[in-house]
Design a protein around this motif. Sequence first.
Motif, PDB file in Angstrom:
ATOM      1  N   LYS A 144      17.571  42.437  71.525  1.00  0.00           N
ATOM      2  CA  LYS A 144      17.695  43.885  71.244  1.00  0.00           C
ATOM      3  C   LYS A 144      18.452  44.599  72.219  1.00  0.00           C
ATOM      4  CE  LYS A 144      14.716  47.545  69.426  1.00  0.00           C
ATOM      5  NZ  LYS A 144      13.490  48.164  69.710  1.00  0.00           N
ATOM      6  N   ILE A 145      18.313  44.516  73.486  1.00  0.00           N
ATOM      7  CA  ILE A 145      18.912  45.259  74.352  1.00  0.00           C
ATOM      8  C   ILE A 145      20.229  45.094  74.533  1.00  0.00           C
ATOM      9  CG2 ILE A 145      19.009  45.875  76.810  1.00  0.00           C
ATOM     10  CD1 ILE A 145      16.184  46.125  77.130  1.00  0.00           C
ATOM     11  N   VAL A 146      20.837  43.583  74.464  1.00  0.00           N
ATOM     12  CA  VAL A 146      22.027  43.301  74.611  1.00  0.00           C
ATOM     13  C   VAL A 146      22.701  43.599  73.360  1.00  0.00           C
ATOM     14  CG1 VAL A 146      23.522  41.042  74.806  1.00  0.00           C
ATOM     15  CG2 VAL A 146      21.545  41.271  76.282  1.00  0.00           C
ATOM     16  N   GLY A 147      22.386  43.408  72.240  1.00  0.00           N
ATOM     17  CA  GLY A 147      22.890  43.775  71.121  1.00  0.00           C
ATOM     18  C   GLY A 147      23.198  45.184  70.935  1.00  0.00           C
ATOM     19  N   GLN A 148      22.227  46.138  71.397  1.00  0.00           N
ATOM     20  CA  GLN A 148      22.434  47.530  71.438  1.00  0.00           C
ATOM     21  C   GLN A 148      23.660  48.111  72.444  1.00  0.00           C
ATOM     22  OE1 GLN A 148      18.179  49.069  71.375  1.00  0.00           O
ATOM     23  NE2 GLN A 148      18.903  49.785  73.162  1.00  0.00           N
ATOM     24  N   GLU A 149      23.946  47.081  73.723  1.00  0.00           N
ATOM     25  CA  GLU A 149      24.631  47.550  74.656  1.00  0.00           C
ATOM     26  C   GLU A 149      25.950  46.873  74.629  1.00  0.00           C
ATOM     27  OE1 GLU A 149      24.080  50.033  76.434  1.00  0.00           O
ATOM     28  OE2 GLU A 149      21.671  50.233  76.020  1.00  0.00           O
ATOM     29  N   GLN A 150      25.988  46.237  73.614  1.00  0.00           N
ATOM     30  CA  GLN A 150      27.256  45.422  73.384  1.00  0.00           C
ATOM     31  C   GLN A 150      27.849  45.755  71.900  1.00  0.00           C
ATOM     32  OE1 GLN A 150      29.335  43.828  75.764  1.00  0.00           O
ATOM     33  NE2 GLN A 150      27.403  44.326  77.095  1.00  0.00           N
ATOM     34  N   SER A 151      27.082  46.764  71.494  1.00  0.00           N
ATOM     35  CA  SER A 151      27.738  47.107  70.097  1.00  0.00           C
ATOM     36  C   SER A 151      28.904  47.528  69.961  1.00  0.00           C
ATOM     37  CB  SER A 151      26.792  48.175  69.571  1.00  0.00           C
ATOM     38  OG  SER A 151      27.110  49.470  70.029  1.00  0.00           O
ATOM     39  N   PRO A 152      29.641  47.390  68.704  1.00  0.00           N
ATOM     40  CA  PRO A 152      30.993  47.761  68.575  1.00  0.00           C
ATOM     41  C   PRO A 152      31.225  49.399  69.190  1.00  0.00           C
ATOM     42  CG  PRO A 152      30.173  46.788  66.645  1.00  0.00           C
ATOM     43  CD  PRO A 152      29.174  46.687  67.444  1.00  0.00           C
ATOM     44  N   GLN A 153      30.309  50.195  68.767  1.00  0.00           N
ATOM     45  CA  GLN A 153      30.422  51.445  69.337  1.00  0.00           C
ATOM     46  C   GLN A 153      30.280  51.554  70.715  1.00  0.00           C
ATOM     47  OE1 GLN A 153      31.080  54.200  67.344  1.00  0.00           O
ATOM     48  NE2 GLN A 153      31.553  55.113  69.274  1.00  0.00           N
ATOM     49  N   HIS A 154      29.500  50.816  71.454  1.00  0.00           N
ATOM     50  CA  HIS A 154      29.856  50.669  72.908  1.00  0.00           C
ATOM     51  C   HIS A 154      30.898  50.396  73.464  1.00  0.00           C
ATOM     52  CE1 HIS A 154      28.059  50.468  77.214  1.00  0.00           C
ATOM     53  NE2 HIS A 154      28.824  49.291  77.043  1.00  0.00           N
ATOM     54  N   THR A 155      31.559  49.206  72.751  1.00  0.00           N
ATOM     55  CA  THR A 155      33.071  48.711  73.040  1.00  0.00           C
ATOM     56  C   THR A 155      34.047  50.021  73.092  1.00  0.00           C
ATOM     57  OG1 THR A 155      32.174  46.476  72.408  1.00  0.00           O
ATOM     58  CG2 THR A 155      34.570  47.111  72.535  1.00  0.00           C
ATOM     59  N   ILE A 156      33.980  50.725  71.976  1.00  0.00           N
ATOM     60  CA  ILE A 156      34.713  51.702  71.727  1.00  0.00           C
ATOM     61  C   ILE A 156      34.736  52.868  73.021  1.00  0.00           C
ATOM     62  CG2 ILE A 156      35.295  53.816  70.020  1.00  0.00           C
ATOM     63  CD1 ILE A 156      34.808  51.851  67.699  1.00  0.00           C
TER      64      ILE A 156
END
Length: 523
Positions: A144-156
Amino acid sequence: MPSLSTDTTHTLATRTIQVPVALLALVSTLLGLLFTRMARRRFAMPPGPKPLPIIGNYFDMPTHEQWKTYKQWSEHYDSDLVHVNVLGTDVIIVNTVTAADELFRRRSALYSSRPKMPMIRDLIGLKWHLAFMPHQETWRANRKIVGQEQSPQHTINTRPQQLKWTRTYLQNLMNSPDNFFEHIQHLASAVVLEDVYGLQVKPSGTPDPFIRAATGAVEAMGAAGIYGTYLVDYLPILKYVPSWFPGAEFQSAAKKWRESTDVAASVPFKLVKEAMAEGDAALSITSKLLAKLSAGDVAGETLIRHTGATMFSQGSAASVSALRTFFLIMVLHPEIQAKAQAEIDSIVRGRLPTFADMDALPYVSALIKEVLRWAPIVPLAFPRQLEADDMYDGYFLPAGSVIVPNTWAILQDPTTYRNPTVFDPTRFLTREGTLDPSKNVDPAFGYGRRVCPGRSAAMSMMYISIATTLAAFNVTKAVDEDGFHIKPSCEYTAGLLRYAKPFKCEIELRSAEAEMMIHAMND
Ligand code: HEM
């Protein structure tokens, strides 16, 4: 008569309940075993080479480029799935996209766990790495944390950091082109170290403790991540054999790697905590998550430490492999390089490409997809463990089997990718030259619930580094002392993660203007 205390009464009552429960468990286990035996007799297991008594297919198992042998077996037996049994462990190799989709996506509840792998988890100590956790609560919390912190929005949101480090990488390429392998590693580690911990790597070419720890952890994963590379995977009892015992060299190898994995798992995290205590921590994923924790939440802290280490080590790894392959392809195929450069030159003038240009550069995007297909970074995706008996295509698949996704075979399937051995970016394009939405390279990132959570960050880093490299530099064959061109050997390392072995090439600025564009990037 002494009276029974409440506790004793409770214990007796529990025991009285436990006896039938234990009997029930025993009977159901025996019934399970009986069913498995009957099912094995009634339904065939998938085909595969004939096993010997006791050791099974131990001597049939390939030790180098296993994916190629598995594909040959799949073709020979004309079956999506191939079965072998090694020292009592059933191993099932999945060789087609149809089977992978059915098992890993549609039946993901059964096919999302990982086998025990004592070498990597217990001896090397990568228990904290999300990729090697069984499909249980701890994995869910970490994922859950990795998914949240590597989301497409985080990448942007982190594009400014990606641009900043890409400029450093291009300057490094300009200053010491022969060290391009180091500069690629520096780029990947710098972005992820700053994002996850707010820490800075040392300049490229200078020994850096964080890069050393991350590459050590990745080396360990590469060496021990394919199930069965070490006998201890099949015979877990061997993990107790001392390192001085003849044949127990794996213990010393594990000890060496453990040092790196321990550093990766603890040192950067500790530095962030110390900086936070002093009030001068840079903003990062770790500092942000720690700031939200209540005091004394030890479990929460462990979770943040482990997910940080997973993102740091994994993020430092895979795009490095893709970038090495990119340089190799540019040397081997000047015509593809020229085509990509022509596309960039037609869209971008007087500056280097930015993220805003991505949609206008379909050939560059197709080239990146083809890099991932032609030389998959993880040719056998991380192994799975089947959680209950199952059937596929009339074959019986017993619970506990180790399931190996053969991504290399899937990405080399001629029915999906015509002339699969040829490097051809246009296979991802329509006749009009736009990206073809029906063609993808998704298997390169894995399957179902365990699909790579870092794919958006990885695609973003590959795009910006590859597009700017093509815009600023020409990559050609190196020339030897006698003036002859050197053809790279095209050799790759063995293991879970695959890297092109070191090779020489010439990397030269395309023009004086290119140098100015690098200095002016993101000013
Ligand atoms: C080109 C770059 C990359 C490629 C080709 C790649 C590929 C893969 C593959 C094939 C898997 C196994 C999936 C499966 O079991 O089915 C995986 C898992 C994983 N990847 Fe990536 N990866 C890349 C970059 C990254 C990055 C930048 C991160 C940074 C966070 C990352 C984090 C992970 C993690 C944490 C897992 C384990 C997921 C789990 O088991 O639940 N990857 N990756």
